[in-house]
Scaffold this motif. Structure first.
Motif, PDB file in Angstrom:
ATOM      1  N   LEU A   1       4.096 -84.913  -1.206  1.00 18.84           N
ATOM      2  CA  LEU A   1       5.329 -85.201  -0.491  1.00 18.84           C
ATOM      3  C   LEU A   1       6.240 -86.129  -1.281  1.00 18.84           C
ATOM      4  O   LEU A   1       7.468 -85.999  -1.238  1.00 18.84           O
ATOM      5  CB  LEU A   1       5.009 -85.827   0.870  1.00 18.84           C
ATOM      6  CG  LEU A   1       4.336 -84.922   1.893  1.00 18.84           C
ATOM      7  CD1 LEU A   1       3.981 -85.711   3.153  1.00 18.84           C
ATOM      8  CD2 LEU A   1       5.219 -83.723   2.244  1.00 18.84           C
ATOM      9  N   LEU A   2       5.642 -87.070  -1.971  1.00 25.15           N
ATOM     10  CA  LEU A   2       6.409 -88.063  -2.724  1.00 25.15           C
ATOM     11  C   LEU A   2       6.084 -87.983  -4.212  1.00 25.15           C
ATOM     12  O   LEU A   2       4.951 -87.684  -4.589  1.00 25.15           O
ATOM     13  CB  LEU A   2       6.099 -89.475  -2.217  1.00 25.15           C
ATOM     14  CG  LEU A   2       6.451 -89.764  -0.746  1.00 25.15           C
ATOM     15  CD1 LEU A   2       5.965 -91.152  -0.361  1.00 25.15           C
ATOM     16  CD2 LEU A   2       7.957 -89.629  -0.516  1.00 25.15           C
ATOM     17  N   GLU A   3       7.062 -88.293  -5.040  1.00 20.93           N
ATOM     18  CA  GLU A   3       6.876 -88.306  -6.486  1.00 20.93           C
ATOM     19  C   GLU A   3       6.240 -89.623  -6.908  1.00 20.93           C
ATOM     20  O   GLU A   3       6.626 -90.261  -7.870  1.00 20.93           O
ATOM     21  CB  GLU A   3       8.231 -88.121  -7.188  1.00 20.93           C
ATOM     22  CG  GLU A   3       8.163 -87.676  -8.627  1.00 20.93           C
ATOM     23  CD  GLU A   3       7.636 -86.262  -8.772  1.00 20.93           C
ATOM     24  OE1 GLU A   3       6.402 -86.121  -8.897  1.00 20.93           O
ATOM     25  OE2 GLU A   3       8.438 -85.327  -8.741  1.00 20.93           O
ATOM     26  N   SER A   4       5.223 -90.040  -6.149  1.00 19.59           N
ATOM     27  CA  SER A   4       4.615 -91.355  -6.361  1.00 19.59           C
ATOM     28  C   SER A   4       3.459 -91.336  -7.345  1.00 19.59           C
ATOM     29  O   SER A   4       3.011 -92.402  -7.783  1.00 19.59           O
ATOM     30  CB  SER A   4       4.142 -91.943  -5.022  1.00 19.59           C
ATOM     31  OG  SER A   4       3.507 -90.973  -4.230  1.00 19.59           O
ATOM     32  N   GLU A   5       2.941 -90.158  -7.714  1.00 16.56           N
ATOM     33  CA  GLU A   5       1.890 -90.137  -8.727  1.00 16.56           C
ATOM     34  C   GLU A   5       2.387 -90.744 -10.035  1.00 16.56           C
ATOM     35  O   GLU A   5       1.615 -91.343 -10.779  1.00 16.56           O
ATOM     36  CB  GLU A   5       1.386 -88.711  -8.968  1.00 16.56           C
ATOM     37  CG  GLU A   5       0.383 -88.218  -7.937  1.00 16.56           C
ATOM     38  CD  GLU A   5      -0.945 -88.951  -7.962  1.00 16.56           C
ATOM     39  OE1 GLU A   5      -1.112 -89.898  -8.761  1.00 16.56           O
ATOM     40  OE2 GLU A   5      -1.815 -88.590  -7.164  1.00 16.56           O
ATOM     41  N   ARG A   6       3.668 -90.604 -10.318  1.00 14.46           N
ATOM     42  CA  ARG A   6       4.212 -91.185 -11.542  1.00 14.46           C
ATOM     43  C   ARG A   6       4.242 -92.705 -11.445  1.00 14.46           C
ATOM     44  O   ARG A   6       4.113 -93.407 -12.454  1.00 14.46           O
ATOM     45  CB  ARG A   6       5.594 -90.606 -11.832  1.00 14.46           C
ATOM     46  CG  ARG A   6       5.544 -89.090 -11.994  1.00 14.46           C
ATOM     47  CD  ARG A   6       6.855 -88.484 -12.426  1.00 14.46           C
ATOM     48  NE  ARG A   6       6.763 -87.021 -12.391  1.00 14.46           N
ATOM     49  CZ  ARG A   6       6.201 -86.281 -13.333  1.00 14.46           C
ATOM     50  NH1 ARG A   6       5.668 -86.862 -14.390  1.00 14.46           N
ATOM     51  NH2 ARG A   6       6.162 -84.960 -13.220  1.00 14.46           N
TER      52      ARG A   6
END
Length: 235
Positions: free
Chosen positions: A27-32
């Motif tokens: 859902l979010l580009e938070s892995e980066r």
């Protein structure tokens, strides 16, 4: 989001009743952001993180990710050292999350699509509750009936416990649910729980399995698409 468990619903196992959402990288580009945080943790502990170690931490629970960071540096932490490292990482990631969490393509519209279709919706993440609450300010709590976090289950992904808990909260069988994941760790957890799995890869390739169906993006996904994808992943 009340924690009252619903009474099980009688419906064929092939009928889609709910969508269970992974958070980071789905859902979010938070892995980066986690990539930044994990590498900073490694430097904090004594040295740069190898690519092999970084890949081994993607999608995993925090305690395991911290342990693998120590191991990657050739260190064997005491329980106190591991706890201190986890606290350091939580604080660091909290500051990163607070700076803003970008959406993955199509994810925000997909959440609305599920709500408009009258399907159940649960956020299922290995991220701990304190950080999840920060992320929910972006995601919108109205999109979910419940949320299940990594520090609220006996074991995090790849263990099936988080997905089994999510289905239980809705009063459903896992086979009535479609899990949406981006990592091998999360896909393995949903698969083992008995969910059909829609894989939308982000940072790493995810292997196939009979329960897994793949889509390159959530952009343009409809309720009918989700029902068809769920049916494709039912064993």
């Amino acid at each position: 989001m009340s924690e009252q468990v619903r009474v099980p619903v009688a419906a064929p196992s092939g009928t889609l009743r709910a969508v269970l959402w992974d958070m980071d990288g789905t859902l979010l580009e938070s892995e980066r952001l986690w990539d930044i945080g994990m590498r900073e943790l490694s430097l904090h502990l004594g040295g740069p993180m190898s690519e092999e170690t970084r890949i081994a931490t993607i999608g995993g629970p925090m305690d395991l990710a911290v342990l693998r960071t120590f191991t990657g540096l050739g260190l064997q932490p005491t329980p106190e050292e591991a706890a201190a490292a986890a606290a350091w990482l939580t604080d660091y990631m909290g500051r990163l999350f607070a700076q803003g969490l970008p959406w993955r393509p199509g994810a925000q519209a997909a959440l609305r699509t599920v709500r408009d279709a009258g399907l159940g919706s649960v956020l299922v993440t290995n991220t701990e509750r304190a950080l999840c609450e920060v992320a929910l300010d972006t995601l919108g709590r109205e999109h979910f009936d419940y949320s299940v976090c990594g520090d609220e289950v006996p074991a995090g992904k790849p263990d099936p416990a988080p997905y089994r808990r999510a289905a239980q909260l809705l009063g459903l069988e896992p086979g009535q649910c479609l899990a949406v994941e981006d990592s091998p760790t999360g896909a393995a957890a949903a698969d083992a729980a008995g969910c059909s799995v829609l894989v939308v890869p982000s940072l790493v390739e995810v292997p196939g399995s009979p329960r897994r169906v793949f889509r390159s993006t959530l952009e343009g996904v409809t309720a009918d698409d989700l029902r068809e994808l769920h049916g494709s992943g039912v064993c």
